[in-house]
Design a protein around this motif. Structure first.
Motif, PDB file in Angstrom:
ATOM      1  N   ASN A  77       0.700  -1.286  -0.163  1.00  0.00           N
ATOM      2  CA  ASN A  77       0.019   0.027  -0.074  1.00  0.00           C
ATOM      3  C   ASN A  77       0.908   1.166  -0.120  1.00  0.00           C
ATOM      4  O   ASN A  77       0.673   2.112  -0.728  1.00  0.00           O
ATOM      5  N   PHE A  78       1.914   1.196   0.842  1.00  0.00           N
ATOM      6  CA  PHE A  78       2.652   2.153   0.947  1.00  0.00           C
ATOM      7  C   PHE A  78       3.551   2.630  -0.325  1.00  0.00           C
ATOM      8  O   PHE A  78       3.802   3.695  -0.980  1.00  0.00           O
ATOM      9  N   TYR A 120       8.513   8.485  -5.216  1.00  0.00           N
ATOM     10  CA  TYR A 120       9.457   9.042  -4.507  1.00  0.00           C
ATOM     11  C   TYR A 120      10.526   8.348  -4.139  1.00  0.00           C
ATOM     12  O   TYR A 120      11.539   9.087  -3.634  1.00  0.00           O
ATOM     13  N   ALA A 121      10.818   7.241  -4.520  1.00  0.00           N
ATOM     14  CA  ALA A 121      11.940   6.369  -4.205  1.00  0.00           C
ATOM     15  C   ALA A 121      13.193   6.841  -5.040  1.00  0.00           C
ATOM     16  O   ALA A 121      12.910   7.319  -6.271  1.00  0.00           O
ATOM     17  N   ILE A 122      14.217   6.818  -4.591  1.00  0.00           N
ATOM     18  CA  ILE A 122      15.478   7.353  -5.013  1.00  0.00           C
ATOM     19  C   ILE A 122      16.097   5.944  -5.936  1.00  0.00           C
ATOM     20  O   ILE A 122      16.427   5.160  -5.399  1.00  0.00           O
ATOM     21  N   TYR A 134      11.837   0.949  -4.471  1.00  0.00           N
ATOM     22  CA  TYR A 134      11.118   1.498  -3.140  1.00  0.00           C
ATOM     23  C   TYR A 134      11.381   0.569  -2.102  1.00  0.00           C
ATOM     24  O   TYR A 134      11.742   1.246  -0.902  1.00  0.00           O
ATOM     25  N   ARG A 135      11.530  -0.660  -2.361  1.00  0.00           N
ATOM     26  CA  ARG A 135      11.763  -1.626  -1.020  1.00  0.00           C
ATOM     27  C   ARG A 135      13.082  -1.416  -0.664  1.00  0.00           C
ATOM     28  O   ARG A 135      13.397  -1.419   0.456  1.00  0.00           O
ATOM     29  N   TYR A 136      14.026  -1.171  -1.659  1.00  0.00           N
ATOM     30  CA  TYR A 136      15.452  -1.083  -1.359  1.00  0.00           C
ATOM     31  C   TYR A 136      15.656   0.260  -0.587  1.00  0.00           C
ATOM     32  O   TYR A 136      16.444   0.477   0.219  1.00  0.00           O
ATOM     33  N   ASN A 137      14.883   1.303  -1.019  1.00  0.00           N
ATOM     34  CA  ASN A 137      15.065   2.463  -0.593  1.00  0.00           C
ATOM     35  C   ASN A 137      14.515   2.506   1.151  1.00  0.00           C
ATOM     36  O   ASN A 137      15.281   3.013   2.183  1.00  0.00           O
ATOM     37  N   VAL A 138      13.438   1.698   1.321  1.00  0.00           N
ATOM     38  CA  VAL A 138      12.951   1.459   2.682  1.00  0.00           C
ATOM     39  C   VAL A 138      14.071   0.770   3.384  1.00  0.00           C
ATOM     40  O   VAL A 138      14.067   1.099   4.732  1.00  0.00           O
ATOM     41  N   TYR A 139      14.712  -0.285   2.926  1.00  0.00           N
ATOM     42  CA  TYR A 139      15.582  -0.922   3.459  1.00  0.00           C
ATOM     43  C   TYR A 139      16.905   0.163   4.186  1.00  0.00           C
ATOM     44  O   TYR A 139      17.087  -0.352   5.387  1.00  0.00           O
ATOM     45  N   LEU A 140      17.188   0.593   3.205  1.00  0.00           N
ATOM     46  CA  LEU A 140      18.380   1.359   3.602  1.00  0.00           C
ATOM     47  C   LEU A 140      18.095   2.534   4.693  1.00  0.00           C
ATOM     48  O   LEU A 140      18.752   2.465   5.514  1.00  0.00           O
TER      49      LEU A 140
END
Length: 113
Positions: free
Chosen positions: A4-5, A12-14, A89-95
Motif C-alpha cells: 500500500n505504501f 518518491y523512491a530514489i 522502493y523496497r530497497y530505499n525502505v531497507y536502507l
C-alpha cells in the motif's frame, strides 16, 4: 502493508541510491582530508549538533587502502543487485530504515549507559 505504501509513495523512491551513498562516502573522505576535526563523537547529537545524524553515514575509514576500494565496489554491486531484485522502493525502505534504526539504537545506548 508495504505494498500500500509502495503504491502511494513509490514515485518518491530514489533510483541508484547505492551510487549516491558511495558518492557521499567519497565526499566525506575528501572533507575529512581537508578538515579532520569536522567529525566528532556521536553524543554531540544530544548537545544540539543535529547534522551528525546524517554525516556519520559519510564517514569513510581513516585511510584509503585497497580494502576500502574493494568495500565500495562490493557495496555498489550488492546495492544494484538488491535494487533490481526487490525494486527501488523496497530497497530505499531497507536502507533508510537501517539508517534510522541505527541512529535510534545509538541514542538509546548512549542514554542507557
Amino acid at each position: 502493508m508495504i505494498s500500500n505504501f509502495e503504491r502511494k509513495y513509490g514515485k518518491y523512491a530514489i533510483k541508484n541510491l547505492t551510487l549516491y551513498l558511495i558518492a557521499g562516502y567519497v565526499i566525506g573522505y575528501m572533507v575529512s582530508l581537508v578538515n579532520p576535526t569536522l567529525y566528532g563523537l556521536p553524543y554531540m547529537i544530544l548537545h544540539g549538533q543535529i547534522w551528525r545524524i546524517v554525516t556519520w553515514v559519510l564517514t569513510m575509514p581513516e585511510e584509503l587502502s585497497i580494502f576500502t576500494i574493494i568495500m565500495l565496489i562490493l557495496y555498489y554491486q550488492l546495492g544494484q543487485t538488491l535494487e533490481r531484485t526487490w525494486g527501488t522502493y523496497r530497497y530505499n525502505v531497507y536502507l533508510i530504515s537501517g539508517l534510522i534504526f541505527t541512529v535510534v539504537g545509538a541514542i538509546v545506548l548512549y542514554v542507557v549507559l
